[in-house]
Design a protein around this motif. Structure first.
Motif, mmCIF file in Angstrom:
data_model
loop_
_atom_site.group_PDB
_atom_site.id
_atom_site.type_symbol
_atom_site.label_atom_id
_atom_site.label_comp_id
_atom_site.label_asym_id
_atom_site.label_seq_id
_atom_site.Cartn_x
_atom_site.Cartn_y
_atom_site.Cartn_z
ATOM 1 N N UNK A 123 35.867 -37.736 -72.419
ATOM 2 C CA UNK A 123 36.019 -36.965 -73.649
ATOM 3 C C UNK A 123 35.542 -37.815 -74.819
ATOM 4 N N UNK A 124 35.442 -37.215 -76.000
ATOM 5 C CA UNK A 124 35.009 -37.969 -77.160
ATOM 6 C C UNK A 124 36.074 -38.996 -77.552
ATOM 7 N N UNK A 125 35.621 -40.107 -78.124
ATOM 8 C CA UNK A 125 36.526 -41.198 -78.468
ATOM 9 C C UNK A 125 37.619 -40.764 -79.443
ATOM 10 N N UNK A 126 37.306 -39.900 -80.372
ATOM 11 C CA UNK A 126 38.309 -39.473 -81.347
ATOM 12 C C UNK A 126 39.484 -38.798 -80.657
ATOM 13 N N UNK A 127 39.197 -37.951 -79.688
ATOM 14 C CA UNK A 127 40.260 -37.271 -78.951
ATOM 15 C C UNK A 127 41.034 -38.256 -78.078
ATOM 16 N N UNK A 128 40.300 -39.178 -77.468
ATOM 17 C CA UNK A 128 40.954 -40.161 -76.605
ATOM 18 C C UNK A 128 41.884 -41.073 -77.405
#
Length: 386
Positions: free
Chosen positions: A3-8
């Motif tokens: 997933x995208x880093x922001x979500x992670x």
């Protein structure tokens, strides 16, 4: 599934079992300036007193700590403010933490320092009456608020309000010490066909290249993290989410000062490979967003500053911590050797105080952090105006 880093980062840091929500708190894994020395709290109290004066000593003075950890800074400030009216000076606090820091992995050190240099500490924090009736003391007027997603610590004094959201209509000072570096963000890589998001597996930390960045993120990259068309593999940490977070924090201030203290970089000096990393148990580790460690990235300070300035509609100042603390009286100067002959115990205390401030002002460590100061509706004289 990647997933995208922001979500992670959002899940790893602020989810139900996230790093900043569960467990004993970040102080067990790294130390900021707040944890490194009580000299930091004493210097910040001087800044609070300056803002109090600029506001005309209001009946209520707000001091809001965003990303408060377990309330360590406000707890120290509460003790200092309570002691100040009786002594009329900034009062020192003893005790040192035992963990290394996120900037330069600062070694542990023992000591029992005072807080400010003699010149600075001689300046009164009492509210001297201008005429006739004495106004209520700072201790009677100040209201402390800690903003943090974790549950309220059991031993936190009742004088400190605990909340998960930044309160509105702040009249006073908002401080964010190493908060912005933990605001989740996306990571991008420059490819042959432009910027694309970097995806990460939350369990393993393995990365892969994802879709092209959104128009809004592309605009941010073009303005704040530009790169040549042939520079494939160049990584960037998209600071748009941090800009928005800081702008929202400044927006909550009716009158006063917002202060962000963090490690970061400026345009023209962006890191080629980014700065994303992790910390756990006092050591730097790989940034695996599984909730077991801190995941952090340096802040694009000029971008954040510009966003806050647009909200406040006035200039900001951006200086290194060593400059900011020295302007507040914490200069780290060694005591004269002659003091050792006349007052050995006093010399040892003064030497410990100088050592504590020296750590906070070390350009290779905490002294290299940035202080972003954004006034809202008050005059403020920065050391360096931008």
């Amino acid at each position: 599934m990647p997933i995208r880093w922001r979500d992670a980062m959002s899940r790893a840091l602020y989810g139900p079992s996230g790093f900043f929500v569960a467990g004993t708190g970040p102080a067990d894994h790294f130390r900021t300036s707040v944890h490194a020395s009580p000299a930091f709290a004493a210097a910040f109290l001087r800044l609070v007193a300056e803002v109090d004066s600029a506001l005309g000593h209001p009946p209520r003075l707000d001091v809001v700590d965003v990303g408060a950890g377990r309330g360590e800074l406000l707890h120290s400030l509460l003790r200092l403010v309570a002691a100040a009216p009786a002594a009329g000076v900034a009062v020192g606090v003893s005790g040192e933490p035992t963990r290394s820091g996120r900037s330069g992995l600062i070694p542990t050190r023992a000591g029992s320092p005072e807080t400010l240099t003699p010149t600075a500490s001689a300046r009164s924090l009492r509210d001297e009456p201008s005429s006739g009736t004495a106004r209520p003391s700072l201790a009677e007027r100040v209201r402390f608020t800690a903003v943090e997603y974790a549950s309220r610590p059991e031993n936190l004094p009742e004088e400190i309000t605990w909340t998960s959201e930044i309160p509105a209509e702040i009249n006073g000072v908002l401080l964010a010490t190493e908060w912005l570096d933990n605001v989740p963000l996306d990571v991008a890589v420059h490819t042959a066909d432009g910027w694309r998001y970097v995806l990460v597996d939350p369990e393993s930390g393995a990365e892969e290249i994802g879709e092209r960045v959104s128009p809004a993120d592309l605009d941010w990259l073009s303005k704040w993290w530009p790169t040549g068309p042939s520079e494939s593999g160049f990584r960037a940490e998209i600071g748009r989410s941090r800009d928005e977070a800081w702008a929202n924090a400044v927006r909550q201030i009716s009158r006063g000062l917002a202060v962000a203290v963090d490690y970061g970089h400026l345009s023209g000096d962006r890191p080629v490979d980014g700065t994303l990393t992790g910390y756990r148990g006092g050591r730097q580790v790989s940034p695996v967003p599984d909730g077991s460690s801190d995941v952090t990235a340096h802040v694009a300070m000029d971008s954040v500053a510009s966003a806050g300035s647009e909200v406040a509609r006035c200039a900001y100042s951006l200086v290194l911590q060593r400059e900011a603390l020295r302007a507040l009286g914490a200069d780290g100067g060694r005591p004269p050797l002659s003091l050792a002959g006349t007052d050995p115990a006093g010399y040892v205390r003064a030497l410990a105080a100088a050592s504590a401030v020296a750590e906070l002002t070390d350009p290779a460590g905490l002294g290299g952090h940035w202080w972003l100061r954004q006034p809202v509706g008050i005059p403020h004289e920065p050391a360096v105006a931008r």
